[in-house]
Design a protein around this motif. Structure first.
Motif, mmCIF file in Angstrom:
data_model
loop_
_atom_site.group_PDB
_atom_site.id
_atom_site.type_symbol
_atom_site.label_atom_id
_atom_site.label_comp_id
_atom_site.label_asym_id
_atom_site.label_seq_id
_atom_site.Cartn_x
_atom_site.Cartn_y
_atom_site.Cartn_z
ATOM 1 N N PHE A 105 0.821 -1.212 0.000
ATOM 2 C CA PHE A 105 0.000 0.000 0.000
ATOM 3 C C PHE A 105 0.854 1.261 0.000
ATOM 4 C CE2 PHE A 105 -3.715 -2.584 1.513
ATOM 5 C CZ PHE A 105 -4.558 -2.224 0.472
ATOM 6 N N HIS A 106 1.911 1.257 0.770
ATOM 7 C CA HIS A 106 2.755 2.455 0.834
ATOM 8 C C HIS A 106 3.503 2.689 -0.482
ATOM 9 C CE1 HIS A 106 2.812 2.700 5.526
ATOM 10 N NE2 HIS A 106 1.609 2.836 4.997
ATOM 11 N N GLU A 107 3.841 1.591 -1.160
ATOM 12 C CA GLU A 107 4.561 1.727 -2.442
ATOM 13 C C GLU A 107 3.674 2.299 -3.541
ATOM 14 O OE1 GLU A 107 6.225 -2.155 -3.099
ATOM 15 O OE2 GLU A 107 7.635 -1.917 -1.434
ATOM 16 N N THR A 108 2.350 2.184 -3.394
ATOM 17 C CA THR A 108 1.455 2.772 -4.407
ATOM 18 C C THR A 108 1.473 4.300 -4.320
ATOM 19 O OG1 THR A 108 -0.517 2.834 -2.975
ATOM 20 C CG2 THR A 108 -0.142 0.803 -4.233
ATOM 21 N N GLY A 109 1.810 4.826 -3.134
ATOM 22 C CA GLY A 109 1.814 6.276 -2.932
ATOM 23 C C GLY A 109 0.424 6.853 -2.703
ATOM 24 N N LYS A 110 -0.599 5.984 -2.716
ATOM 25 C CA LYS A 110 -1.986 6.463 -2.583
ATOM 26 C C LYS A 110 -2.587 6.168 -1.206
ATOM 27 C CE LYS A 110 -2.902 5.449 -7.469
ATOM 28 N NZ LYS A 110 -3.674 4.546 -8.370
#
Length: 282
Positions: free
Chosen positions: A38-43
């Protein structure tokens, strides 16, 4: 380059439901994998993880007392700064559908959001001084948007594929889970979860709310294998947290006798949905 505004990210709470019989390092690993994704999506911003052990009324073969399973989960998460254990589900006298557990936690977040808004709206006064009426002094302090975090069901590919087991899930429950909440499914590289989603009309319709996270560092630890090792007197060190291993040893939890618990009984959802026309059928 402009920095991302954290207030624009969607807040997410990860909820894992299951037996946790016993909790293993793999269960804890699911949370880390999902959070990274989730954090890697930036959203998204993951703000909390919740472990919700199922109650004794689930009637699964070999399921030991919820008191012990909750205690082990709490020991396993004692040092985590974001994953916690919630015993609400395990304290219920009857088995609860997973969708009801999701609703409960969503409602808790809604209630918390309302109380926080009210707290922010309390007029600010200083002790020992006469209160002066100041314009806009009573209005809520807008630190960030008051949107309620999304509660997403965290699971492995085995739970997702269990949606296809006759009478185990109700179709309307599956629809509500994927449409209103969302799924985060951790699967091994090369697993055929996408094919399963493609073959299900309900899952395909809401595929954008199903997050598939590939687990590249394979880990084959399962509670079933842990219990088997314990029955055979084999070591489970490094498969479960040390505090959990110590708790199991102190309480002599798993053996041939405990594995026979609920033997011959029908699993609660199968019992409940067998005559229900809304239950999942092939």
């Amino acid at each position: 380059m402009a920095m991302e505004d954290p207030d624009t990210k969607t807040e997410v709470v990860l909820l894992a439901c299951g037996s946790f019989n016993p909790i293993t390092n793999m269960h804890l690993r699911l949370f880390e994998l999902a959070k990274d994704y989730f954090h890697e999506t930036g959203k998204y911003k993951v703000i909390k993880g919740i472990i919700s052990p199922v109650g004794d009324a689930y009637k699964k073969k070999g399921l030991i007392s919820a008191d012990h399973r909750v205690a082990m989960a709490k020991l396993a998460t004692k040092n985590s700064d974001w994953v916690e254990v919630d015993d609400w589900e395990s304290c219920q006298s009857e088995w609860l559908e997973t969708v009801k557990v999701l609703r409960h936690h969503h409602q808790k977040l809604l209630s918390a959001g309302v109380s926080n808004s009210l707290q922010d709206a309390v007029p600010i006064t200083k002790l020992g001084r006469k209160r002066k009426q100041e314009p806009n002094r009573h209005e809520p302090i807008k630190k960030k948007s008051q949107s309620v975090p999304q509660v997403k069901l965290l699971c492995g590919s085995d739970m997702l594929e269990s949606f296809g087991v006759p009478n185990l899930w109700k179709l309307e429950d599956i629809a509500e889970i994927v449409e209103k909440h969302g799924l985060v499914c951790i699967s091994r590289a090369g697993n055929n979860v996408q094919k399963f989603i493609y073959e299900s009309d309900i899952l395909w319709r809401h595929k954008n709310n199903i997050h598939l996270v590939e687990e590249w560092i394979t880990n084959d630890i399962s509670s079933t294998k842990i219990r088997r090792a314990l029955r055979r007197g084999q070591s489970i060190r490094y498969l479960v947290p040390d505090v959990v291993r110590a708790y199991i040893e102190q309480n002599a939890l798993y053996g041939a006798e405990s594995e026979d618990r609920n033997a011959g009984l029908l699993l609660a959802p199968l019992q409940k949905h067998a005559s229900d026309p809304g239950a999942r059928r092939r």
